[in-house]
Design an enzyme around this catalytic site. Structure first.
Site, PDB file in Angstrom:
ATOM      1  CB  CYS A   1      24.076  47.397  11.835  1.00  0.00           C
ATOM      2  SG  CYS A   1      24.382  46.291  13.221  1.00  0.00           S
TER       3      CYS A   1
ATOM      4  CE  LYS B   1       5.409   5.094   7.066  1.00  0.00           C
ATOM      5  NZ  LYS B   1       5.203   6.452   7.484  1.00  0.00           N
TER       6      LYS B   1
ATOM      7  CG  ASP C   1       4.510  12.367   5.339  1.00  0.00           C
ATOM      8  OD1 ASP C   1       4.403  12.085   6.548  1.00  0.00           O
ATOM      9  OD2 ASP C   1       5.421  13.080   4.891  1.00  0.00           O
TER      10      ASP C   1
ATOM     11  CE1 TYR D   1      -3.274   3.074   8.831  1.00  0.00           C
ATOM     12  CE2 TYR D   1      -3.132   4.859   7.239  1.00  0.00           C
ATOM     13  CZ  TYR D   1      -2.950   4.379   8.519  1.00  0.00           C
ATOM     14  OH  TYR D   1      -2.453   5.203   9.481  1.00  0.00           O
TER      15      TYR D   1
ATOM     16  CB  CYS E   1      20.747  45.859  13.960  1.00  0.00           C
ATOM     17  SG  CYS E   1      21.043  44.614  12.705  1.00  0.00           S
TER      18      CYS E   1
ATOM     19  CB  CYS F   1      25.938  42.838  12.377  1.00  0.00           C
ATOM     20  SG  CYS F   1      24.289  42.893  11.660  1.00  0.00           S
TER      21      CYS F   1
ATOM     22  CD  GLU G   1      -2.342  -1.119   2.890  1.00  0.00           C
ATOM     23  OE1 GLU G   1      -2.263  -0.099   3.614  1.00  0.00           O
ATOM     24  OE2 GLU G   1      -2.860  -2.178   3.258  1.00  0.00           O
TER      25      GLU G   1
ATOM     26  CE  LYS H   1       9.931   7.490   6.055  1.00  0.00           C
ATOM     27  NZ  LYS H   1       9.822   7.890   7.410  1.00  0.00           N
TER      28      LYS H   1
ATOM     29  CB  CYS I   1      23.543  41.671  15.258  1.00  0.00           C
ATOM     30  SG  CYS I   1      23.674  43.467  15.353  1.00  0.00           S
TER      31      CYS I   1
HETATM   32  S1  IVH Z   1      -0.581   0.466   8.926  1.00  0.00           S
HETATM   33  C1  IVH Z   1      -0.061  -1.508  13.056  1.00  0.00           C
HETATM   34  N1  IVH Z   1      -0.782   1.507   6.551  1.00  0.00           N
HETATM   35  O1  IVH Z   1       2.498   5.242   9.067  1.00  0.00           O
HETATM   36  C2  IVH Z   1       0.249  -0.798  11.817  1.00  0.00           C
HETATM   37  N2  IVH Z   1       0.112   2.850   8.291  1.00  0.00           N
HETATM   38  O2  IVH Z   1       4.805   4.464  11.319  1.00  0.00           O
HETATM   39  C3  IVH Z   1      -0.677   0.273  11.528  1.00  0.00           C
HETATM   40  N3  IVH Z   1       0.665   5.128   7.608  1.00  0.00           N
HETATM   41  O3  IVH Z   1       1.304   5.654  12.282  1.00  0.00           O
HETATM   42  C4  IVH Z   1      -0.236   1.153  10.463  1.00  0.00           C
HETATM   43  N4  IVH Z   1       0.034   4.943   5.507  1.00  0.00           N
HETATM   44  O4  IVH Z   1      -0.008   6.786  10.514  1.00  0.00           O
HETATM   45  C5  IVH Z   1      -0.394   1.707   7.831  1.00  0.00           C
HETATM   46  N5  IVH Z   1      -1.056   2.325   4.415  1.00  0.00           N
HETATM   47  C6  IVH Z   1      -0.693   2.517   5.656  1.00  0.00           C
HETATM   48  C7  IVH Z   1      -0.175   3.744   6.117  1.00  0.00           C
HETATM   49  C8  IVH Z   1       0.228   3.866   7.440  1.00  0.00           C
HETATM   50  C9  IVH Z   1       0.527   5.763   6.430  1.00  0.00           C
HETATM   51  C10 IVH Z   1       1.225   5.760   8.811  1.00  0.00           C
HETATM   52  C11 IVH Z   1       0.431   5.535  10.060  1.00  0.00           C
HETATM   53  C12 IVH Z   1       1.381   4.984  11.072  1.00  0.00           C
HETATM   54  C13 IVH Z   1       2.717   5.228  10.434  1.00  0.00           C
HETATM   55  C14 IVH Z   1       3.651   4.087  10.733  1.00  0.00           C
END
Ligand code: IVH
Length: 688
Positions: free
Chosen positions: A424, A131, A133, A239, A445, A421, A129, A326, A439
């Site tokens: 000034c 991730k 942010d 998710y 300044c 600085c 899936e 990551k 400074c």
């Molecule tokens: S599963 C027990 N799936 O990533 C595991 N997390 O450090 C539950 N996150 O705190 C997390 N996308 O906020 C999962 N597709 C995804 C995610 C996801 C983002 C975040 C989530 C979690 C952090 C993991």
């Protein structure tokens, strides 16, 4: 063989104990910088490597166990506790998670992913899936109704931000034919487009910008005003589904079920049969994610079969059945042409890298902050070097490394921080224990003076409307403002002659300046901008020294006798009054008629009618005529009692703008009266 023997050689001759301590300190500081200040000075990767090293060392030295170690905390844990020092989640109920909210172990390379897969039972299916942010959220449904929406908090307990989550229209608030109790977890995000629009608006209003969409989403979720949350346009992807006796034998089936029930589930999900399929998914999304409307920082891999998940179980911090991969931050090699310097409003001198322009994640990068002298020394860079610039989750690019294989030019000079600085010419000072050079010329300044002027007119200080930072900048450039005292010498014709200011706005500004002469002594003291004398400290000082004449003769010891005034603040105050330029400014402010002494309390002791006697009053929201603290003081002066929470005993709520949603709900359910600012001021005057 001792386990420790197998570990890498100790760093720089440190003992294991010293290294553990140093790493704990460094990682805790990075957590603070990352989550609270939103200004990390270490890449995610370096952070994870150091964390890994600390874990290894701690495993080899169980006698050094410390529950406070960064290894023992779930990501936002430390953070939440640190954050509460700077921002309170006041107004939200704390709720204990039914199942702890854990984080995921991070990986950064194909090898690490392969390693993880190899340790799993043979032929397991892996769900890949994106991730997302943003911020994790847990949605609780009972009997088909959304009843709580809880943030991660410390992983055990979080804030119930339900009214704000209800603004996300894709999240269903009622369900039919679903289990009695159901929990969905997902990520709340602010889409790129919304994030950019929000920052643009904040820039126009001269509010601090959010460093990335994650911080913006976090700030938004904590707002007390759900209407504003709705305007900002959060979004969400779910998710993970939890609960007892739920249908489905695999994670994928459950996600499809959630989708069928109407939940926002991403389409970017694939059940992979082997590592190659996983790697293909990673490679595809590493490119394609640039076209997504929201921020992603990697891929999450989860064992599909729920029985297998259960068997694999959890470590203290994360499940063994899932990992995160990551994405590498995009980096580019470029030339560091020149290091220039910026002097901030507090006099801090920040070095800035001027780069040969280079394309990075879709934008042209030509400048990057170098933070301070130590940062430059750590990188070992100097003008003329080839350096790598990276843009991770942060919007601001950073220099991460020098390309050492490129020879330096023969005439390239070693780096030296300037002694004076750049604005000034005053000799810079470096306070012990601080990384920054400063400074000391606070009075003249240019950027510091502009900062002082802006602070002086700001809402919590003299509250002079119409003098925004642009107008101040213009008046300064045109030679009309050389100090805060000059504000009181401004004339109608001077103002009206300025570009963008007509007769009418000139008149309004003069009126606001005139009005500021009524601002009480404590706020005038705050407005002077003595270093480290904030609003609350100024109030305490003003209570003890009831006039500027008394304060300017105060000794360091006398000052340190005041609550909250430590040695540094006392030194700053003494130094402020020792500077003849400040004394001249004060004389002029006095002559202009500012409140440089406190008369209100003596008056209140004898003559304020006790119209609020016996009344319990709660204050909520923001106000225009007085600050919250001033209202608190007024309630006490007029015989009432100020309370922090709404209950049956509350007589009324002094309600300002943006009142907290939970207080409002409680007030409505208890039938407590809301009184606005005007009504309240009338009551004090006995007009109601
Ligand atoms: S599963 C027990 N799936 O990533 C595991 N997390 O450090 C539950 N996150 O705190 C997390 N996308 O906020 C999962 N597709 C995804 C995610 C996801 C983002 C975040 C989530 C979690 C952090 C993991």
């Amino acid at each position: 063989m001792d386990l420790f023997d197998s570990l890498p050689i100790e760093e720089a001759g440190l003992t294991a104990e010293q290294e553990i301590k140093a790493l704990r300190e460094e990682l805790a500081e990075q957590n603070y910088k990352y989550y609270v200040l939103s200004a990390p000075t270490m890449s995610d990767r370096e952070f994870d490597e150091k964390m890994h090293r600390l874990q290894e060392l701690e495993a080899a030295h169980p006698e050094m166990y410390d529950p406070e170690s960064p290894t023992q905390k779930v990501g936002s844990d430390i953070v939440e506790s640190q954050k509460s020092k700077v921002e309170s989640s006041e107004g939200f109920a704390r709720i204990r998670h039914r199942y702890p909210m854990l984080s995921l172990a991070n990986t950064y390379s194909r090898e690490e992913v392969e390693d993880w897969v190899r340790k799993l039972p043979a032929n397991v299916e892996i769900v890949a899936e994106l991730k997302y942010d943003g911020l994790s959220i847990s949605l609780w449904y009972e009997n088909g109704k959304l009843v709580h929406a809880v943030t991660r908090g410390d992983g055990t307990e979080g804030d119930d931000v339900l009214p704000n989550i209800k603004t996300i229209t894709s999240i269903p608030q009622t369900l039919t034919n679903t289990p009695k109790r159901l929990e969905l977890r997902g990520e709340v995000l602010l889409p790129w487009e919304r994030f950019e629009a929000l920052n643009k608006q904040r820039e126009e209003q001269e509010e601090p910008l959010f460093a990335n969409p994650r911080n913006a989403a976090s700030g938004t979720l904590k707002l007390q005003d759900s209407k504003e949350v709705a305007r900002r346009g959060l979004t969400c992807y779910l998710y993970y589904m939890l609960g007892e006796h739920l249908p489905g034998k695999t994670h994928y089936e459950r996600l499809e079920l959630a989708r069928k029930w109407g939940f926002p589930v991403s389409d970017a999900i694939k059940v992979c049969k082997n590592v190659d399929e996983v790697m293909a998914f990673i490679a595809y999304w590493d490119m394609e994610r640039k076209n997504l409307p929201v921020a992603t920082d990697g891929i999450v891999l989860k064992v599909n079969d729920l029985a297998e998940q259960e068997e694999l179980g959890y470590t203290a911090k994360s499940p063994r059945w899932a990992i995160a991969y990551k994405f590498a931050a995009e980096r580019q090699l470029t030339l560091l042409k020149q290091i220039t310097y910026q002097v901030g409003r507090t006099g801090v001198v920040t070095p800035v890298a001027n780069l040969e322009p280079v394309q990075l994640s879709g934008t042209m990068v030509q400048r990057a902050t170098l933070h301070n002298e130590d940062f430059i020394r750590q990188l070992g860079i100097q003008e003329g070097d080839k350096v790598y610039v990276e843009k991770g989750g942060e919007i601001i690019p950073k220099i991460v490394e020098r390309e050492k294989s490129k020879d330096r030019l023969v005439d390239s000079k070693p780096y030296i921080f300037p002694e004076v600085c750049p604005e000034c010419g005053t000799t810079l000072v470096r306070v012990e224990g601080e990384a920054a050079w400063r400074c000391p010329n606070e009075v003249s300044c240019p950027p510091q003076l502009k900062g002082k002027l802006e602070h002086f007119v700001s809402r919590k200080a003299m509250n002079i409307e119409g003098l925004g930072s642009e107008t101040i900048g213009m008046l300064y450039e045109n030679g009309l403002l050389h100090s805060i005292a000059d504000i009181y010498s401004l004339k109608q014709e001077d103002l009206a002659a300025q570009e963008r200011l007509g007769e009418k706005s000139a008149q309004n500004i003069l009126q606001a300046i005139e009005g500021s002469k009524q601002v009480p002594w404590a706020r005038v003291l705050f407005a002077l901008g003595i270093r480290m004398v904030g609003e609350t400290t100024a109030k305490k000082i003003a209570k003890r020294f009831r006039s500027i004449d008394a304060l300017q003769w105060a000794s360091k010891d006398e000052l340190m006798g005041i609550e909250d005034v430590g040695e540094q603040i006392a030194d700053n105050i003494v130094a402020y009054f020792a500077d003849i330029r400040n004394l001249e400014i004060i004389t002029r402010l006095q002559a202009a008629g500012l409140q440089m002494a406190d008369v209100s309390n003596q008056q209140s002791a004898v003559s304020v009618p006790q119209v609020l006697a016996g009344k319990t009053i709660v204050i909520s929201g923001t106000f225009t005529h007085h600050s919250r603290d001033e209202y608190k003081q007024m309630i006490e002066d007029y015989g009432g009692k100020n309370s922090g929470s709404v209950s049956k005993k509350t007589d009324f709520i002094l309600a300002g703008e943006n009142m907290g949603p939970s207080k409002l709900e409680k007030a409505q359910s208890l039938g407590v009266r809301l009184m606005n600012e005007q009504e309240f001021l009338k009551v004090l005057k006995g007009e109601n």
